[in-house]
Design a protein around this motif. Sequence first.
Motif, PDB file in Angstrom:
ATOM      1  N   ILE A 127      39.141  29.580  48.095  1.00 26.99           N
ATOM      2  CA  ILE A 127      39.091  30.213  46.975  1.00 26.99           C
ATOM      3  C   ILE A 127      40.393  29.804  46.202  1.00 26.99           C
ATOM      4  N   GLN A 145      35.666  32.215  38.034  1.00 30.65           N
ATOM      5  CA  GLN A 145      36.809  33.231  38.050  1.00 30.65           C
ATOM      6  C   GLN A 145      36.982  33.790  36.495  1.00 30.65           C
ATOM      7  N   ILE A 167      36.492  37.834  35.924  1.00 29.76           N
ATOM      8  CA  ILE A 167      37.751  38.543  35.135  1.00 29.76           C
ATOM      9  C   ILE A 167      37.086  39.470  33.946  1.00 29.76           C
ATOM     10  N   GLN A 175      34.979  42.152  34.898  1.00 27.20           N
ATOM     11  CA  GLN A 175      35.415  43.038  35.648  1.00 27.20           C
ATOM     12  C   GLN A 175      34.757  43.347  36.847  1.00 27.20           C
ATOM     13  N   GLN A 187      35.631  45.439  42.725  1.00 28.73           N
ATOM     14  CA  GLN A 187      36.103  46.939  43.053  1.00 28.73           C
ATOM     15  C   GLN A 187      37.553  46.846  44.020  1.00 28.73           C
ATOM     16  N   CYS A 188      36.871  47.028  45.361  1.00 30.54           N
ATOM     17  CA  CYS A 188      38.145  46.746  46.288  1.00 30.54           C
ATOM     18  C   CYS A 188      38.625  45.180  46.176  1.00 30.54           C
ATOM     19  N   ILE A 196      32.510  34.360  45.204  1.00 33.21           N
ATOM     20  CA  ILE A 196      32.606  33.213  44.141  1.00 33.21           C
ATOM     21  C   ILE A 196      32.493  32.023  44.840  1.00 33.21           C
ATOM     22  N   ARG A 231      27.059  43.339  38.509  1.00 28.52           N
ATOM     23  CA  ARG A 231      28.416  42.724  37.861  1.00 28.52           C
ATOM     24  C   ARG A 231      28.462  41.156  38.208  1.00 28.52           C
ATOM     25  N   GLY A 270      39.602  50.596  45.757  1.00 26.76           N
ATOM     26  CA  GLY A 270      38.777  49.714  45.080  1.00 26.76           C
ATOM     27  C   GLY A 270      38.355  50.505  43.948  1.00 26.76           C
ATOM     28  N   MET A 326      39.610  48.488  29.200  1.00 25.15           N
ATOM     29  CA  MET A 326      41.057  48.160  29.808  1.00 25.15           C
ATOM     30  C   MET A 326      40.893  46.941  30.706  1.00 25.15           C
ATOM     31  N   GLN A 327      41.489  45.939  30.794  1.00 25.43           N
ATOM     32  CA  GLN A 327      41.398  44.928  31.935  1.00 25.43           C
ATOM     33  C   GLN A 327      42.182  45.494  32.858  1.00 25.43           C
ATOM     34  N   ARG A 328      41.499  45.781  33.970  1.00 20.46           N
ATOM     35  CA  ARG A 328      42.074  46.335  35.308  1.00 20.46           C
ATOM     36  C   ARG A 328      43.468  45.336  35.723  1.00 20.46           C
ATOM     37  N   ILE A 386      42.563  42.634  38.269  1.00 23.17           N
ATOM     38  CA  ILE A 386      41.346  41.940  38.216  1.00 23.17           C
ATOM     39  C   ILE A 386      41.470  40.390  38.242  1.00 23.17           C
ATOM     40  N   VAL A 387      42.585  39.963  38.005  1.00 25.04           N
ATOM     41  CA  VAL A 387      42.866  38.540  38.144  1.00 25.04           C
ATOM     42  C   VAL A 387      43.168  38.301  39.784  1.00 25.04           C
ATOM     43  N   LYS A 428      42.386  39.820  42.130  1.00 28.56           N
ATOM     44  CA  LYS A 428      40.921  39.966  42.944  1.00 28.56           C
ATOM     45  C   LYS A 428      39.814  39.036  42.596  1.00 28.56           C
ATOM     46  N   SER A 429      40.075  38.083  41.416  1.00 30.88           N
ATOM     47  CA  SER A 429      39.129  37.182  41.186  1.00 30.88           C
ATOM     48  C   SER A 429      39.513  35.844  41.713  1.00 30.88           C
ATOM     49  N   THR A 430      40.797  35.720  42.399  1.00 28.08           N
ATOM     50  CA  THR A 430      41.524  34.254  42.526  1.00 28.08           C
ATOM     51  C   THR A 430      41.690  34.337  43.973  1.00 28.08           C
ATOM     52  N   THR A 436      44.075  35.910  45.470  1.00 25.23           N
ATOM     53  CA  THR A 436      45.514  36.253  45.274  1.00 25.23           C
ATOM     54  C   THR A 436      45.895  37.578  45.572  1.00 25.23           C
ATOM     55  N   GLN A 437      45.044  38.724  45.709  1.00 22.78           N
ATOM     56  CA  GLN A 437      45.407  40.006  46.152  1.00 22.78           C
ATOM     57  C   GLN A 437      45.646  40.067  47.431  1.00 22.78           C
ATOM     58  N   VAL A 450      34.624  50.926  31.676  1.00 18.79           N
ATOM     59  CA  VAL A 450      34.369  50.002  32.470  1.00 18.79           C
ATOM     60  C   VAL A 450      34.496  50.443  33.964  1.00 18.79           C
ATOM     61  N   GLU A 500      31.387  52.719  34.659  1.00 22.60           N
ATOM     62  CA  GLU A 500      30.113  52.154  34.957  1.00 22.60           C
ATOM     63  C   GLU A 500      30.216  51.444  36.270  1.00 22.60           C
ATOM     64  N   ASN A 501      31.504  50.882  36.696  1.00 19.39           N
ATOM     65  CA  ASN A 501      31.545  50.161  37.977  1.00 19.39           C
ATOM     66  C   ASN A 501      31.510  51.139  38.918  1.00 19.39           C
ATOM     67  N   GLN A 502      32.078  52.101  39.043  1.00 18.67           N
ATOM     68  CA  GLN A 502      32.021  52.996  40.084  1.00 18.67           C
ATOM     69  C   GLN A 502      30.678  53.867  40.365  1.00 18.67           C
TER      70      GLN A 502
END
Lengths: 153, 745
Positions: free
Chosen positions: A72, A85, A89, A92, A95-96, A104, A138, B69, B229-231, B234-235, B237-239, B241-242, B647, B650-652
Amino acid sequence: MRLNVNGTPREIDVEEDMPLLWVLRDELGITGVKYGCGAGLCGACTVHLDGVAVRSCQTFAADAEGTEITTIEGLGTPEALHALQAAWIAHQVAQCGYCQSGQIMQAADLLSTTPAPTDADIDAAMSGNLCRCGTYPRIRAAIHDAARRLQEV
Amino acid sequence: MSARDITRRVFLVGSVAVAGGAAFGIHAALRPHDNPLVAGLGPDAAALTPYVKIDGSGVTLITPRADSGQGAYHVQAALIAEELDVDLADIAVDPGPPDAAYWNGALAAEAAEFVVPAAGMVRNATEATVATALKVMGLQITGGSTTVPDAFDKLRAAGASARETLKAAAAARLGVDTETLTTEAGHVIAPDGTRLAYTDLAADLADMPVVQNVPLRAPETWRYIGKDMQRLDIVAKSTGTQSYGIDAIMPGMVHATVLMNPAQGGALEAFDTAEAMKLRGVQIIVPITGGLGIVADNTWRAFRARDALVASWGAPDFPQDMADHWAALDAAFTEDAIDSRKRDDGDVEASLDAGAITAEYRAPYLAHAPLEPVNAIVRVDADAAEVWTGTQIPRFIQRNVARITGLSPDAVTVHVLAMGGSFGHRLEDEVVKQATEIAMQMRGTPVKLTYSREEDMIHDYPRQIAMARMRGSVGDGRVEALDLGIAMPSVMASQMARQNQPVPGPDSQIVAGAWEQPFAIPHQRVTGYRARPLAPISSWRSVGASSNGFFYNAALDELIHAAGADPLEERLRLVSDPLARAVLETVGDMAGWDGPNPAPGRGRGIALTRSFGVHCAEIVEVSGTEAGIRIDNVWVAAEVGRVVDPVNLENQVQGGVIWALGHAMNCEITYAGGIARPDNYYAHEGLRMRQAPKIAVRGLENGTRVTGIGEPPVPPAAPALAGAIFAATGTRLREMPFNKFVTFA
Ligand code: FES
Ligand code: FES
């Protein structure tokens, strides 16, 4: 043993049968790739070998020799996001977030072979990737969105 | 029981019950906790309330409820920022130290309702009393969907106090009136346009009294609350890097794993480490309580050594085979085992004289199985210990590590790390205790203990097993009587015993999600039966309501069907609470409800459960396909008081629905020879992408109480699914998982 990871050659001294997952995580400190099941059941450990998604927990280190390994971290960075990615974002998704590296990477493989996937294509490609938090709606939306982003450029 | 009796005897606290004495007076209750941030402050840094830390380099918001999460860090930060006037993009978030100052007051509401069912002054007094007790005990726990209710006023007030204190400091420095100053994006702004950064003011704050009791802003002026709001995470957790607990690295750290008695809680009797010690990278293998700790230079090498160990094990203290677990529940339906009977309306016995409709329902053990296996890093030094782990119970961990090491709790530092899911799993801390035992054999070395998936799943402390029996009657097309008995072991007793906390009194969770439902059936009784302790169990997303929401709605559905009524219409006729009525009407509108059979081969089911103070109604639609039953659509309406983060709501909710449907379809933990199975995701897999339905969500804001939403979507999903399957196929499902009886596509 010599491995090519995210474009960089890395020298390691490990057993031939050490799973690539643990080479990446514990020997090379690349932790975006995750351990979930160790048995090919969850997809959290998904990386690319020469652009093809594989489960790194089921791939021996020796079998990854001579391939281009992408994790990744090699797909995109916070400063230079991959389209997937950016879509993750925007929607969103996480979650965890623990499954999302694998999701991805699996989605990137899907888009490389199927640039405009249908819902059925997404079902077929993504059903091996477990998300215990239940972010599937999502993920689906983000994959469609990323496909559009990629086709526009 | 009066409010005073409760104080003296026991505090039943929603998902967590805690016993305590009357060891505090009014003084302790009124006095604020000391600010835990003060001790660690550097020069020119200030702690304004326990939630806001400012120094020359930045503003840090303390978010003491753990994030597994569910978006807790983000929502806590947003509440502070709403009043403090900082941009979320510019601040840092830190979970803070374990401390009594971060007590969770919202745990009181549910406890008070169970003890005093009638709304009114006595209930309010009880709630206040329990809340006071929680404050004095400093119970810092994440759970029971309490993060938002607890934080909603408290964190905004902290932000407001910090803002006004910063303004006072700026006024002193500039020699102007505080009233002339405004704030924006981390700055105090003077009438002449001078901008003083909060970070620049940090040095002036040392002697500033914190301004208290600042009025909160009106909802019309909110910038964050209720907006998309943007969490914050979120960045990352999408890359990739979390960083999660499992990713943490300490200098000089070793990698460990454990081989525990596969029958949970049983002893280690004998072992042979010879083969395992020969393997590359293995450093030491040490006996610990109930198993062996393996230390190596790499996680996989530790796992491999684990597989090479030979050990013999003692028996567990619960029945070895599943049939005996069910038999224990069966045997619990007796007068002697009655734990609570909080609802007894009308005359149930008389109304059932003429013959009753009866049915029995079952819910299995379930694993939490978050995707990140449990893990912890512990370093034990001569006079201190340090722990890094993802947890919902940092203060219990501090105390337990102190007990094991013989150190004082003050000498134990706990760092709470990001979690790859929890669902209640990280209300347990065995992994930390085991890492501590291993680390005591290697003083000064950080020991990172990672469970294998198998170890995690068979030592999961699963959701309770439960059974229910219904008797009911109908007449004139209406539901007349419902007598529901529910038997299960006490989750709270099992869970709190591991923290050495006795739990006297009844366990609200045995009947949660059933006794307090908003339906005025003329003759209605709900009885909780406490089964003897079986396998060790723990809180699982929505706790008692996870099984009882199914029991109650499934029983109601059978009666409605017998009455020849419509599942939604009859619920609307019976509903006794205006908030619940609005939720039912809304979900019916969303789905365009027109009966349970919208088309041939399609079925719809509906359920409503009130849990954690939230009315949540769901409609599930399925269709029969050649491959089996497919879940096509779900509609959800929930009364949340205030949608803080749309947001995330809805996600939860979507996640909670998928969680509940997946477990109802195909998950169960069973015991054979005392050993739990399955031990990996080859079964107990939940929903996968190809099975995930479309899920439409609406949050209603009719109520006055701001609520959490992590758990309430779970209980109604399984019964709504069962109702839909009945409508589509005629098969009545009374036991989970449903794939024992029907095939899913
Ligand atoms: S960790 Fe490799 S598939 Fe689960
Ligand atoms: S986001 Fe938590 S497992 Fe997928």
